[in-house]
Write an enzyme that holds these catalytic residues in place. Sequence first.
Site, short mmCIF file in Angstrom:
data_model
loop_
_atom_site.label_atom_id
_atom_site.label_comp_id
_atom_site.label_asym_id
_atom_site.label_seq_id
_atom_site.Cartn_x
_atom_site.Cartn_y
_atom_site.Cartn_z
N SER A 135 0.58 -1.13 0.20
CA SER A 135 -0.39 0.03 -0.04
C SER A 135 0.57 1.39 0.33
CB SER A 135 -0.88 -0.12 1.27
OG SER A 135 0.19 -0.14 1.96
N LYS A 136 0.35 2.27 -0.37
CA LYS A 136 0.84 3.70 -0.93
C LYS A 136 2.04 3.96 0.69
CE LYS A 136 -2.98 6.48 -2.07
NZ LYS A 136 -3.91 7.58 -2.00
N ARG A 137 1.89 2.94 1.88
CA ARG A 137 2.68 3.86 3.25
C ARG A 137 3.83 3.07 2.95
NH1 ARG A 137 0.33 0.71 7.39
NH2 ARG A 137 1.79 1.91 9.06
N HIS A 138 4.17 2.27 2.46
CA HIS A 138 5.18 1.65 2.02
C HIS A 138 6.27 2.14 0.31
CE1 HIS A 138 3.78 -0.36 5.36
NE2 HIS A 138 3.05 -1.13 4.47
N GLY A 139 5.89 2.99 0.39
CA GLY A 139 6.54 3.25 -1.10
C GLY A 139 5.23 3.53 -2.61
#
Length: 483
Positions: free
Chosen positions: A254-258
């Site tokens: 998800s967006k939180r990781h890149g």
Amino acid sequence: MKKEVVSRYAPSPTGYMHIGNLRTCLYEYLTAKHAGGKFILRIEDTDRNRFVADSEQVIFDTLHACNIKYDEGPDIGGKNGPYRQSERLDIYKEYARKLIDNKSAYYCFCGEEEKTEVEGEFTVHHCDCAKLSKAEIEKKLTAKTPYVIRFNAPKDDKSTTYHDNVFGDITVSHKEMYDIVLLKSDGYPTYNFCHIVDDHLMGVTHVLRGNEYLMTTALYTLIYKAFGWTLPEYYHLPIIMTVDKETGKIVKFSKRHGSVAFRDFVEAGYLPEALINYIALLGWHLGNSDEEFFTMEELIKVFDPKDIRKSSSVFDYEKLKWMNAKYLTQMNLKDFYKVAKPFIEKVLNKTVNMDALLKLIQPRVQILSEIPEKIEFFEKLPDFDINLLANDKKKTTLEIAKNVLTKSLEVLGKVKDWNNDNLFEALNSLATEMGLKAMSVMWVIRLSVSGSLVTVGGATEIMEVLGKDESIARLKSTLARIK
Ligand code: GLU
């Protein structure tokens, strides 16, 4: 005769194209094309709260960039149109009424959310609207009482099983089902309902989608049954994971990781072909083969949805980078220029030997966004500490640097054909003549023309790119600074 395979990609226009959506789309496309079938693009825009303007264009552009060609879709038409669900509202009304007529659905006048509650582990809806008489319903309809249409889910202790081609038989107890809304009070259908109507009317034979629908599909099969329709083949795709850089844990991609959006990857200088190749491997691989490189044509040839894996795949940014680098190095110079140009032009406006520059950077970048930083010094000689010219390891002093620059200006002034080989030859002979090691001469020259300790390419390669006038001007200006 075997039925034509028809698959569809049915995105909700919610802003951007997540890599996970692109994988679904690719697998749908390959499933159809591998079987010589048809691929449809349908826009599922009935959730007006999540609607983002322009996102339809993002979908068209992404598919276009990835060379995924649909046979029918909102912008090209087709015999099963319209292809935007918001333009099919009358169709859903008509089909919802069919379910009312055969008692598989009912008018509910209690609203969308009222009387639907979570009780323990289950969601239940309890109202008496299903029991209203025909006359009572007519009265309410005439009085324009707002209503929704609900599915009449089974209320027994049994269960429903269907076959998913990736996860096997899926059984869901009827306790886990409730009277879901098919048509909302504003006349819009829910996803639960309209995708079924569309898949049936559009002749879809193969449904591939994220496994968040794995369990609810059991209920969908009951809606198919209520219509008396045949089920499509289902393939629910395992979720994509990634490694959280901070904790090292495997987490949902998800967006939180890149980056997760196709567009962000392209902006960072990944090639759509490399992305597609990489994405193809996120949940599929070719039989027992270790082959990892596939063009779209090859994928169409070899992709069989029966090879989709049940286990989650891990999105590995490094591996994607590596794969992208392979694609970049395999391009011919002309094609490489096409994709590199926007990144080169971010920092370079002066005229240089472009072929030489391209040859220099092509094997040295993994993603195109690494280009500007690597070539910035070609635009303008950066300020650098002149004392760096004196370097023990390279066996140079400022005095040596001064002599090397003075002499090389003479020698280089005479080089007619300004290319790497000739320049190398000239400086090499100069080193011998001066009784110096070649590395000492190259150190002085490279630093003098690049102003940088780390550079793409050596002294003579850099000068080849810069051209004669600019190289000489830089050598002169460095010499002047020593003096
Ligand atoms: N619009 C749904 C989504 O984007 C499509 C699911 C399906 O393919 O049926 O999740």
